[in-house]
Design a protein around this motif. Structure first.
Motif, PDB file in Angstrom:
ATOM      1  N   PHE A   1       0.823  -1.209   0.000  1.00 51.56           N
ATOM      2  CA  PHE A   1       0.000   0.000   0.000  1.00 51.56           C
ATOM      3  C   PHE A   1       0.861   1.264   0.000  1.00 51.56           C
ATOM      4  O   PHE A   1       0.575   2.211  -0.720  1.00 51.56           O
ATOM      5  CB  PHE A   1      -0.906  -0.033   1.232  1.00 51.56           C
ATOM      6  N   ASP A   2       1.920   1.267   0.799  1.00 53.12           N
ATOM      7  CA  ASP A   2       2.763   2.457   0.949  1.00 53.12           C
ATOM      8  C   ASP A   2       3.378   2.911  -0.368  1.00 53.12           C
ATOM      9  O   ASP A   2       3.717   4.081  -0.524  1.00 53.12           O
ATOM     10  CB  ASP A   2       3.891   2.174   1.938  1.00 53.12           C
ATOM     11  N   ASP A   3       3.545   2.005  -1.314  1.00 55.10           N
ATOM     12  CA  ASP A   3       4.248   2.308  -2.558  1.00 55.10           C
ATOM     13  C   ASP A   3       3.357   2.894  -3.642  1.00 55.10           C
ATOM     14  O   ASP A   3       3.838   3.258  -4.717  1.00 55.10           O
ATOM     15  CB  ASP A   3       4.899   1.047  -3.119  1.00 55.10           C
ATOM     16  N   PHE A   4       2.065   2.961  -3.379  1.00 58.97           N
ATOM     17  CA  PHE A   4       1.121   3.352  -4.421  1.00 58.97           C
ATOM     18  C   PHE A   4       0.385   4.643  -4.099  1.00 58.97           C
ATOM     19  O   PHE A   4       0.104   4.948  -2.938  1.00 58.97           O
ATOM     20  CB  PHE A   4       0.073   2.249  -4.627  1.00 58.97           C
ATOM     21  N   ALA A   5       0.071   5.395  -5.162  1.00 62.20           N
ATOM     22  CA  ALA A   5      -0.914   6.456  -5.047  1.00 62.20           C
ATOM     23  C   ALA A   5      -2.297   5.823  -4.999  1.00 62.20           C
ATOM     24  O   ALA A   5      -2.533   4.785  -5.634  1.00 62.20           O
ATOM     25  CB  ALA A   5      -0.817   7.403  -6.241  1.00 62.20           C
ATOM     26  N   ILE A   6      -3.177   6.419  -4.251  1.00 62.88           N
ATOM     27  CA  ILE A   6      -4.560   5.958  -4.168  1.00 62.88           C
ATOM     28  C   ILE A   6      -5.471   7.086  -4.639  1.00 62.88           C
ATOM     29  O   ILE A   6      -5.306   8.240  -4.204  1.00 62.88           O
ATOM     30  CB  ILE A   6      -4.953   5.545  -2.741  1.00 62.88           C
ATOM     31  N   GLY A   7      -6.375   6.754  -5.515  1.00 64.23           N
ATOM     32  CA  GLY A   7      -7.278   7.757  -6.056  1.00 64.23           C
ATOM     33  C   GLY A   7      -8.734   7.430  -5.782  1.00 64.23           C
ATOM     34  O   GLY A   7      -9.103   6.262  -5.636  1.00 64.23           O
ATOM     35  N   TRP A   8      -9.528   8.479  -5.737  1.00 68.20           N
ATOM     36  CA  TRP A   8     -10.979   8.338  -5.637  1.00 68.20           C
ATOM     37  C   TRP A   8     -11.597   8.791  -6.956  1.00 68.20           C
ATOM     38  O   TRP A   8     -11.217   9.834  -7.502  1.00 68.20           O
ATOM     39  CB  TRP A   8     -11.539   9.182  -4.499  1.00 68.20           C
ATOM     40  N   PHE A   9     -12.553   8.011  -7.400  1.00 63.81           N
ATOM     41  CA  PHE A   9     -13.255   8.283  -8.639  1.00 63.81           C
ATOM     42  C   PHE A   9     -14.746   8.188  -8.373  1.00 63.81           C
ATOM     43  O   PHE A   9     -15.162   7.557  -7.400  1.00 63.81           O
ATOM     44  CB  PHE A   9     -12.865   7.255  -9.713  1.00 63.81           C
ATOM     45  N   ARG A  10     -15.538   8.784  -9.234  1.00 60.69           N
ATOM     46  CA  ARG A  10     -16.976   8.648  -9.075  1.00 60.69           C
ATOM     47  C   ARG A  10     -17.623   8.487 -10.450  1.00 60.69           C
ATOM     48  O   ARG A  10     -17.098   8.940 -11.466  1.00 60.69           O
ATOM     49  CB  ARG A  10     -17.580   9.842  -8.350  1.00 60.69           C
ATOM     50  N   GLN A  11     -18.769   7.832 -10.408  1.00 64.14           N
ATOM     51  CA  GLN A  11     -19.515   7.619 -11.641  1.00 64.14           C
ATOM     52  C   GLN A  11     -20.988   7.886 -11.378  1.00 64.14           C
ATOM     53  O   GLN A  11     -21.615   7.176 -10.578  1.00 64.14           O
ATOM     54  CB  GLN A  11     -19.314   6.189 -12.159  1.00 64.14           C
ATOM     55  N   ALA A  12     -21.497   8.904 -12.030  1.00 63.72           N
ATOM     56  CA  ALA A  12     -22.912   9.228 -11.927  1.00 63.72           C
ATOM     57  C   ALA A  12     -23.680   8.420 -12.973  1.00 63.72           C
ATOM     58  O   ALA A  12     -23.104   7.998 -13.978  1.00 63.72           O
ATOM     59  CB  ALA A  12     -23.115  10.720 -12.145  1.00 63.72           C
ATOM     60  N   PRO A  13     -24.961   8.212 -12.746  1.00 70.13           N
ATOM     61  CA  PRO A  13     -25.760   7.441 -13.709  1.00 70.13           C
ATOM     62  C   PRO A  13     -25.656   8.015 -15.115  1.00 70.13           C
ATOM     63  O   PRO A  13     -25.838   9.220 -15.319  1.00 70.13           O
ATOM     64  CB  PRO A  13     -27.183   7.573 -13.162  1.00 70.13           C
ATOM     65  N   GLY A  14     -25.325   7.160 -16.053  1.00 73.40           N
ATOM     66  CA  GLY A  14     -25.253   7.584 -17.445  1.00 73.40           C
ATOM     67  C   GLY A  14     -24.024   8.370 -17.824  1.00 73.40           C
ATOM     68  O   GLY A  14     -23.915   8.852 -18.951  1.00 73.40           O
ATOM     69  N   LYS A  15     -23.083   8.490 -16.902  1.00 71.74           N
ATOM     70  CA  LYS A  15     -21.873   9.269 -17.174  1.00 71.74           C
ATOM     71  C   LYS A  15     -20.627   8.410 -17.025  1.00 71.74           C
ATOM     72  O   LYS A  15     -20.655   7.347 -16.412  1.00 71.74           O
ATOM     73  CB  LYS A  15     -21.800  10.486 -16.248  1.00 71.74           C
ATOM     74  N   GLU A  16     -19.538   8.900 -17.586  1.00 74.04           N
ATOM     75  CA  GLU A  16     -18.265   8.191 -17.473  1.00 74.04           C
ATOM     76  C   GLU A  16     -17.696   8.333 -16.058  1.00 74.04           C
ATOM     77  O   GLU A  16     -17.988   9.284 -15.345  1.00 74.04           O
ATOM     78  CB  GLU A  16     -17.255   8.764 -18.469  1.00 74.04           C
ATOM     79  N   ARG A  17     -16.874   7.384 -15.710  1.00 73.88           N
ATOM     80  CA  ARG A  17     -16.179   7.459 -14.438  1.00 73.88           C
ATOM     81  C   ARG A  17     -15.156   8.595 -14.511  1.00 73.88           C
ATOM     82  O   ARG A  17     -14.431   8.719 -15.503  1.00 73.88           O
ATOM     83  CB  ARG A  17     -15.489   6.136 -14.139  1.00 73.88           C
ATOM     84  N   GLU A  18     -15.080   9.400 -13.468  1.00 70.98           N
ATOM     85  CA  GLU A  18     -14.162  10.531 -13.456  1.00 70.98           C
ATOM     86  C   GLU A  18     -13.328  10.535 -12.181  1.00 70.98           C
ATOM     87  O   GLU A  18     -13.795  10.134 -11.111  1.00 70.98           O
ATOM     88  CB  GLU A  18     -14.934  11.854 -13.562  1.00 70.98           C
ATOM     89  N   GLY A  19     -12.103  11.020 -12.316  1.00 74.54           N
ATOM     90  CA  GLY A  19     -11.254  11.166 -11.156  1.00 74.54           C
ATOM     91  C   GLY A  19     -11.705  12.327 -10.302  1.00 74.54           C
ATOM     92  O   GLY A  19     -12.161  13.350 -10.821  1.00 74.54           O
ATOM     93  N   VAL A  20     -11.596  12.174  -8.988  1.00 68.33           N
ATOM     94  CA  VAL A  20     -12.018  13.205  -8.041  1.00 68.33           C
ATOM     95  C   VAL A  20     -10.820  13.732  -7.259  1.00 68.33           C
ATOM     96  O   VAL A  20     -10.524  14.921  -7.280  1.00 68.33           O
ATOM     97  CB  VAL A  20     -13.082  12.648  -7.072  1.00 68.33           C
ATOM     98  N   SER A  21     -10.142  12.835  -6.559  1.00 66.79           N
ATOM     99  CA  SER A  21      -9.012  13.218  -5.722  1.00 66.79           C
ATOM    100  C   SER A  21      -8.034  12.058  -5.676  1.00 66.79           C
ATOM    101  O   SER A  21      -8.431  10.906  -5.823  1.00 66.79           O
ATOM    102  CB  SER A  21      -9.457  13.529  -4.287  1.00 66.79           C
ATOM    103  N   CYS A  22      -6.762  12.390  -5.455  1.00 66.62           N
ATOM    104  CA  CYS A  22      -5.782  11.329  -5.271  1.00 66.62           C
ATOM    105  C   CYS A  22      -4.699  11.792  -4.319  1.00 66.62           C
ATOM    106  O   CYS A  22      -4.501  12.993  -4.121  1.00 66.62           O
ATOM    107  CB  CYS A  22      -5.202  10.845  -6.594  1.00 66.62           C
ATOM    108  N   ILE A  23      -4.017  10.819  -3.757  1.00 67.24           N
ATOM    109  CA  ILE A  23      -2.910  11.093  -2.841  1.00 67.24           C
ATOM    110  C   ILE A  23      -1.755  10.177  -3.219  1.00 67.24           C
ATOM    111  O   ILE A  23      -1.936   8.971  -3.392  1.00 67.24           O
ATOM    112  CB  ILE A  23      -3.347  10.923  -1.363  1.00 67.24           C
ATOM    113  N   SER A  24      -0.584  10.759  -3.373  1.00 74.35           N
ATOM    114  CA  SER A  24       0.582   9.979  -3.783  1.00 74.35           C
ATOM    115  C   SER A  24       1.122   9.175  -2.618  1.00 74.35           C
ATOM    116  O   SER A  24       0.721   9.353  -1.469  1.00 74.35           O
ATOM    117  CB  SER A  24       1.658  10.924  -4.316  1.00 74.35           C
TER     118      SER A  24
END
Length: 124
Positions: free
Chosen positions: A29-52
């Motif tokens: 886990f320590d070696d990876f960036a972790i990101g949050w994404f969201r997907q609204a109905p009928g829309k593409e998944r999009e990036g929201v926030s990430c931490i290196s």
């Protein structure tokens, strides 16, 4: 087994706050960036926030004044604190891992170890 598990989604009213958690297991886990994404109905998944891996953070413009992201490496967990939620924040929120903290649309498919998602609904 490589795994990310999201939790914390809920039904909230506009203006309220919510904290999501992303718990990791089965990889460094320590070696990876972790990101949050969201997907609204009928829309593409999009990036929201990430931490290196080093703790640097990025947010998309629509959330940068309202959301914060943090990680607790001792617990293999990343948190997304969401404040002043509005209707456009509704969607399924996913977390994923990557070598770097990249949120652009072109990079979404390059993220790995996707969780099953947690539903956030903002409604009055």
């Amino acid at each position: 087994q490589l795994q990310l598990v999201e939790s914390g989604g809920d039904l909230v009213q506009p203006g309220e706050s919510l904290t999501l958690s992303c718990a990791a297991s089965g990889f460094s886990f320590d070696d990876f960036a972790i990101g949050w994404f969201r997907q609204a109905p009928g829309k593409e998944r999009e990036g929201v926030s990430c931490i290196s891996s080093g703790g640097s953070t990025k947010h998309v413009d629509s959330v940068k004044d309202r959301f914060s992201i943090s990680r607790d490496n001792a617990k293999n967990t990343v948190y997304l604190q969401m404040n002043d939620l509005n209707l456009t924040d509704t969607g399924i929120y996913f977390c994923a891992a990557h070598d770097g903290c990249v949120l652009g649309r072109a990079y979404v498919r390059s993220w790995s170890y996707w969780g099953q998602g947690t539903q956030v609904t903002v409604s009055s």
